[in-house]
Design a protein around this motif. Structure first.
Motif, PDB file in Angstrom:
ATOM      1  N   GLU A  88       0.943  -1.375  -0.046  1.00 52.57           N
ATOM      2  CA  GLU A  88       0.045  -0.104  -0.002  1.00 52.57           C
ATOM      3  C   GLU A  88       0.920   1.141   0.119  1.00 52.57           C
ATOM      4  O   GLU A  88       0.585   2.158  -0.844  1.00 52.57           O
ATOM      5  CB  GLU A  88      -1.026  -0.051   1.145  1.00 52.57           C
ATOM      6  N   ASP A  89       1.866   1.260   0.892  1.00 47.63           N
ATOM      7  CA  ASP A  89       2.801   2.510   0.741  1.00 47.63           C
ATOM      8  C   ASP A  89       3.459   2.374  -0.514  1.00 47.63           C
ATOM      9  O   ASP A  89       3.540   3.756  -0.891  1.00 47.63           O
ATOM     10  CB  ASP A  89       3.845   2.249   1.850  1.00 47.63           C
ATOM     11  N   ARG A  95       2.129   1.783  -3.538  1.00 50.21           N
ATOM     12  CA  ARG A  95       1.284   2.408  -4.142  1.00 50.21           C
ATOM     13  C   ARG A  95       1.101   3.845  -4.265  1.00 50.21           C
ATOM     14  O   ARG A  95       0.897   4.773  -4.942  1.00 50.21           O
ATOM     15  CB  ARG A  95      -0.190   1.587  -4.086  1.00 50.21           C
ATOM     16  N   ASP A  96       1.115   4.345  -2.712  1.00 48.80           N
ATOM     17  CA  ASP A  96       0.681   5.651  -2.446  1.00 48.80           C
ATOM     18  C   ASP A  96       2.063   6.459  -3.139  1.00 48.80           C
ATOM     19  O   ASP A  96       1.904   7.493  -3.727  1.00 48.80           O
ATOM     20  CB  ASP A  96       0.777   6.018  -0.959  1.00 48.80           C
ATOM     21  N   LYS A 107       1.449   6.805  -6.570  1.00 46.10           N
ATOM     22  CA  LYS A 107       0.182   8.031  -7.111  1.00 46.10           C
ATOM     23  C   LYS A 107       0.674   9.358  -6.679  1.00 46.10           C
ATOM     24  O   LYS A 107      -0.237  10.187  -6.604  1.00 46.10           O
ATOM     25  CB  LYS A 107      -0.858   7.608  -6.188  1.00 46.10           C
ATOM     26  N   HIS A 108       1.784   9.528  -6.469  1.00 44.37           N
ATOM     27  CA  HIS A 108       2.313  10.843  -5.825  1.00 44.37           C
ATOM     28  C   HIS A 108       1.667  11.307  -4.671  1.00 44.37           C
ATOM     29  O   HIS A 108       1.559  12.502  -4.420  1.00 44.37           O
ATOM     30  CB  HIS A 108       2.419  11.717  -6.722  1.00 44.37           C
ATOM     31  N   ARG A 109       1.600  10.465  -3.758  1.00 46.93           N
ATOM     32  CA  ARG A 109       0.811  10.772  -2.367  1.00 46.93           C
ATOM     33  C   ARG A 109       2.031  11.029  -1.455  1.00 46.93           C
ATOM     34  O   ARG A 109       2.923  10.329  -1.441  1.00 46.93           O
ATOM     35  CB  ARG A 109      -0.334   9.487  -1.934  1.00 46.93           C
ATOM     36  N   VAL A 152       3.922  11.025   1.695  1.00 50.78           N
ATOM     37  CA  VAL A 152       4.197   9.486   2.520  1.00 50.78           C
ATOM     38  C   VAL A 152       4.188   9.752   4.125  1.00 50.78           C
ATOM     39  O   VAL A 152       4.496  11.010   4.456  1.00 50.78           O
ATOM     40  CB  VAL A 152       5.610   8.940   2.248  1.00 50.78           C
ATOM     41  N   LYS A 153       3.675   8.874   4.724  1.00 49.57           N
ATOM     42  CA  LYS A 153       3.333   9.091   6.093  1.00 49.57           C
ATOM     43  C   LYS A 153       3.764   8.189   7.304  1.00 49.57           C
ATOM     44  O   LYS A 153       4.285   8.672   8.316  1.00 49.57           O
ATOM     45  CB  LYS A 153       1.931   9.256   6.531  1.00 49.57           C
ATOM     46  N   LYS A 178       8.292  15.090  -1.394  1.00 48.21           N
ATOM     47  CA  LYS A 178       7.000  16.148  -1.131  1.00 48.21           C
ATOM     48  C   LYS A 178       7.390  17.185  -2.313  1.00 48.21           C
ATOM     49  O   LYS A 178       6.829  17.793  -3.044  1.00 48.21           O
ATOM     50  CB  LYS A 178       6.599  16.413   0.224  1.00 48.21           C
TER      51      LYS A 178
END
Length: 144
Positions: free
Chosen positions: A45-46, A48-49, A52-54, A56-57, A134
């Motif tokens: 899932e990470d 994939r994030d 998708k240019h999300r 990261v947390k 980011k």
């Protein structure tokens, strides 16, 4: 900008490798990512994030980025973005294209502010890597 083009650009920027072609560079970078993902127990899932240019947390994905950036030479031993190395990378990747070389240098300069941000804690390199990622996402279209 397609994800494929984004990956090619970032790969070229952070993979200062003497590769025969862009495909070789991408494969080497992906090898580093996979090594670092295993080392830091990163979930699918990470990944994939990231694709998708999300932003990261989790600590694991941030540390995976720090690991990959360091292995490719994009960051120094302290996890700071290396303008000198990024310039070398641009020279290698775009040796025959002055416009792309300049855009790459502008892109790097745009994200150097991350080196000056006050980051504390045991995982400074990981937090800084997330900020570099980011910045890359936020500024990619305008720089390239």
């Amino acid at each position: 900008m397609s994800f494929s083009n984004f990956v090619v650009f970032i790969t070229v920027c952070i993979s200062y490798l003497m590769a025969a072609n862009v495909t070789d560079i991408k494969l080497k970078y992906l090898q580093y990512v996979l090594e670092c993902a295993t080392e830091h127990s990163v979930s699918t899932e990470d990944i994939r994030d990231l694709a998708k240019h999300r932003v990261v947390k989790g600590d694991n994905i941030k540390c995976m980025l720090a690991c990959a950036y360091k292995k490719t030479g994009m960051t120094d031993e302290e996890g700071k973005l290396s303008a000198e190395r990024m310039k070398e990378i641009a020279e290698t990747a775009y040796h025959d294209d002055a416009e792309k070389k300049k855009k790459s240098e502008d892109f790097t300069r745009t994200c150097l502010y991350v080196n000056e941000e006050g980051i504390s804690g045991e995982r400074k390199e990981c937090e800084r890597a997330a900020k570099i990622f980011k910045c890359a996402i936020d500024n990619f279209d305008s720089a390239v």
